[in-house]
Write a protein that holds these residues in place. Structure first.
Motif, PDB file in Angstrom:
ATOM      1  N   PRO A 109       0.807  -1.229   0.000  1.00 10.16           N
ATOM      2  CA  PRO A 109       0.000   0.000   0.000  1.00 10.16           C
ATOM      3  C   PRO A 109       0.838   1.277   0.000  1.00 10.16           C
ATOM      4  N   ARG A 110       2.017   1.230   0.572  1.00 22.28           N
ATOM      5  CA  ARG A 110       2.894   2.399   0.611  1.00 22.28           C
ATOM      6  C   ARG A 110       3.459   2.695  -0.786  1.00 22.28           C
ATOM      7  N   LEU A 111       3.662   1.646  -1.593  1.00 18.54           N
ATOM      8  CA  LEU A 111       4.280   1.804  -2.904  1.00 18.54           C
ATOM      9  C   LEU A 111       3.266   1.973  -4.035  1.00 18.54           C
ATOM     10  N   ARG A 112       2.057   1.531  -3.792  1.00 17.22           N
ATOM     11  CA  ARG A 112       1.032   1.551  -4.850  1.00 17.22           C
ATOM     12  C   ARG A 112       0.853   2.927  -5.490  1.00 17.22           C
ATOM     13  N   PRO A 113       0.753   4.024  -4.724  1.00 22.31           N
ATOM     14  CA  PRO A 113       0.564   5.332  -5.374  1.00 22.31           C
ATOM     15  C   PRO A 113       1.732   5.733  -6.280  1.00 22.31           C
ATOM     16  N   ILE A 114       2.930   5.355  -5.910  1.00 24.82           N
ATOM     17  CA  ILE A 114       4.106   5.690  -6.721  1.00 24.82           C
ATOM     18  C   ILE A 114       4.048   4.913  -8.027  1.00 24.82           C
ATOM     19  N   ALA A 115       3.753   3.617  -7.937  1.00 24.97           N
ATOM     20  CA  ALA A 115       3.651   2.776  -9.135  1.00 24.97           C
ATOM     21  C   ALA A 115       2.517   3.268 -10.035  1.00 24.97           C
ATOM     22  N   GLN A 116       1.406   3.662  -9.449  1.00 24.82           N
ATOM     23  CA  GLN A 116       0.274   4.151 -10.241  1.00 24.82           C
ATOM     24  C   GLN A 116       0.609   5.475 -10.928  1.00 24.82           C
ATOM     25  N   ARG A 117       1.333   6.334 -10.233  1.00 22.14           N
ATOM     26  CA  ARG A 117       1.757   7.611 -10.843  1.00 22.14           C
ATOM     27  C   ARG A 117       2.619   7.351 -12.066  1.00 22.14           C
ATOM     28  N   LEU A 118       3.558   6.417 -11.945  1.00 20.70           N
ATOM     29  CA  LEU A 118       4.434   6.086 -13.069  1.00 20.70           C
ATOM     30  C   LEU A 118       3.627   5.471 -14.212  1.00 20.70           C
ATOM     31  N   MET A 119       2.695   4.597 -13.891  1.00 14.63           N
ATOM     32  CA  MET A 119       1.861   3.974 -14.928  1.00 14.63           C
ATOM     33  C   MET A 119       1.013   5.027 -15.652  1.00 14.63           C
ATOM     34  N   ARG A 120       0.433   5.960 -14.915  1.00 18.75           N
ATOM     35  CA  ARG A 120      -0.376   7.021 -15.544  1.00 18.75           C
ATOM     36  C   ARG A 120       0.482   7.858 -16.486  1.00 18.75           C
ATOM     37  N   SER A 121       1.648   8.212 -16.011  1.00 19.23           N
ATOM     38  CA  SER A 121       2.551   9.032 -16.802  1.00 19.23           C
ATOM     39  C   SER A 121       2.935   8.332 -18.100  1.00 19.23           C
ATOM     40  N   MET A 122       3.311   7.062 -18.011  1.00 24.33           N
ATOM     41  CA  MET A 122       3.730   6.332 -19.207  1.00 24.33           C
ATOM     42  C   MET A 122       2.560   6.049 -20.129  1.00 24.33           C
ATOM     43  N   ALA A 123       1.399   5.716 -19.594  1.00 22.23           N
ATOM     44  CA  ALA A 123       0.227   5.457 -20.441  1.00 22.23           C
ATOM     45  C   ALA A 123      -0.103   6.696 -21.256  1.00 22.23           C
ATOM     46  N   THR A 124      -0.062   7.853 -20.611  1.00 25.39           N
ATOM     47  CA  THR A 124      -0.350   9.107 -21.309  1.00 25.39           C
ATOM     48  C   THR A 124       0.700   9.381 -22.380  1.00 25.39           C
ATOM     49  N   ALA A 125       1.970   9.179 -22.050  1.00 28.21           N
ATOM     50  CA  ALA A 125       3.048   9.412 -23.015  1.00 28.21           C
ATOM     51  C   ALA A 125       2.923   8.493 -24.230  1.00 28.21           C
ATOM     52  N   LEU A 126       2.383   7.297 -24.031  1.00 25.39           N
ATOM     53  CA  LEU A 126       2.218   6.359 -25.142  1.00 25.39           C
ATOM     54  C   LEU A 126       0.953   6.651 -25.955  1.00 25.39           C
ATOM     55  N   GLY A 127       0.138   7.574 -25.478  1.00 21.93           N
ATOM     56  CA  GLY A 127      -1.041   7.959 -26.237  1.00 21.93           C
ATOM     57  C   GLY A 127      -2.348   7.409 -25.708  1.00 21.93           C
ATOM     58  N   PHE A 128      -2.319   6.804 -24.546  1.00 19.57           N
ATOM     59  CA  PHE A 128      -3.537   6.288 -23.925  1.00 19.57           C
ATOM     60  C   PHE A 128      -4.120   7.367 -23.011  1.00 19.57           C
ATOM     61  N   THR A 129      -5.389   7.265 -22.709  1.00 24.26           N
ATOM     62  CA  THR A 129      -6.008   8.223 -21.801  1.00 24.26           C
ATOM     63  C   THR A 129      -5.657   7.916 -20.348  1.00 24.26           C
ATOM     64  N   GLY A 130      -5.092   6.771 -20.098  1.00 19.95           N
ATOM     65  CA  GLY A 130      -4.680   6.367 -18.761  1.00 19.95           C
ATOM     66  C   GLY A 130      -4.355   4.889 -18.758  1.00 19.95           C
ATOM     67  N   PRO A 131      -3.867   4.384 -17.620  1.00 26.38           N
ATOM     68  CA  PRO A 131      -3.444   2.978 -17.569  1.00 26.38           C
ATOM     69  C   PRO A 131      -4.587   1.974 -17.656  1.00 26.38           C
ATOM     70  N   THR A 132      -5.824   2.435 -17.482  1.00 26.06           N
ATOM     71  CA  THR A 132      -6.946   1.502 -17.581  1.00 26.06           C
ATOM     72  C   THR A 132      -7.628   1.558 -18.945  1.00 26.06           C
ATOM     73  N   ALA A 133      -7.139   2.412 -19.849  1.00 25.86           N
ATOM     74  CA  ALA A 133      -7.699   2.485 -21.201  1.00 25.86           C
ATOM     75  C   ALA A 133      -7.461   1.147 -21.911  1.00 25.86           C
ATOM     76  N   PRO A 134      -8.339   0.768 -22.834  1.00 22.22           N
ATOM     77  CA  PRO A 134      -8.154  -0.500 -23.556  1.00 22.22           C
ATOM     78  C   PRO A 134      -6.758  -0.596 -24.184  1.00 22.22           C
ATOM     79  N   GLY A 135      -6.066  -1.664 -23.879  1.00 19.33           N
ATOM     80  CA  GLY A 135      -4.735  -1.922 -24.421  1.00 19.33           C
ATOM     81  C   GLY A 135      -3.595  -1.306 -23.636  1.00 19.33           C
ATOM     82  N   ALA A 136      -3.879  -0.355 -22.757  1.00 23.91           N
ATOM     83  CA  ALA A 136      -2.806   0.352 -22.048  1.00 23.91           C
ATOM     84  C   ALA A 136      -1.998  -0.572 -21.150  1.00 23.91           C
ATOM     85  N   LEU A 137      -2.673  -1.382 -20.376  1.00 22.14           N
ATOM     86  CA  LEU A 137      -1.944  -2.257 -19.458  1.00 22.14           C
ATOM     87  C   LEU A 137      -1.064  -3.243 -20.228  1.00 22.14           C
TER      88      LEU A 137
END
Length: 185
Positions: A109-137
């Motif tokens: 739980p202490r690390l989850r927000p950091i990992a989620q922040r990184l995932m959001r950042s990379m998903a957006t950089a790759l052109g997804f609306t977020g890490p839960t967008a279809p295909g993003a994960l």
């Protein structure tokens, strides 16, 4: 009463430095470096597990910050290239710190927000609306697997053949960053 100069931050600093040097960051080792008896550390951390989590939090934060900074405002192919290069650079420049980052940071739980922040950042950089967008994960797993697999093999000496590892890396970066598996349709 806490020993002068010793607080939670200092305990984590000592544990992190021990880990970065390749030494075990156990409560006993931290106590020896701090010049106190092990039970004294319980004034600052609840357990060895909590200390481990705090150290992982620091390592993952540094890693996520380095990757996010490297990617910057780049998009798609360039973002993937920068991510891959920053991933390898971080791991190679400080392999012990890299080893303190758990493979599944989302389980803590202490690390989850950091990992989620990184995932959001990379998903957006790759052109997804977020890490839960279809295909993003799938794209994020693909990118991370390419970087992490190569880096862990390299750090373990898994590339023993007399062929330039950097050339192999450059080929992986080019193939991965151009892969249609990374980008939304």
């Amino acid at each position: 009463m806490p020993r002068a100069g010793l607080n939670r931050e200092r305990v984590v600093d000592i544990a992190l430095e021990l880990g970065r040097s390749g030494s075990p960051a156990s409560l006993g080792a931290v106590a020896r470096v701090a010049g106190v008896k092990t039970p004294s550390l319980y004034k600052h951390v609840a357990s060895a597990s909590e200390l481990s989590s705090l150290v992982a939090e620091r390592a993952l934060t540094q890693f996520a910050d380095a990757l996010t900074l490297a990617v910057g405002d780049a998009q798609r192919t360039e973002a993937a290239r920068r991510f891959l290069h920053a991933y390898r650079s971080f791991a190679i420049s400080d392999p012990h710190l890299f080893s303190l980052i758990p493979l599944q940071p989302g389980n803590d739980p202490r690390l989850r927000p950091i990992a989620q922040r990184l995932m959001r950042s990379m998903a957006t950089a790759l052109g997804f609306t977020g890490p839960t967008a279809p295909g993003a994960l799938h794209a994020l797993r693909f990118l991370r697997s390419c970087a992490d697999g190569f880096v862990r093999l390299e750090l373990a000496g898994g590339f023993g053949e007399p062929i330039d590892v950097n050339e192999s890396w450059d080929r992986l970066v080019e193939a991965t960053s151009k892969s249609t598996l990374l980008y939304p349709a």
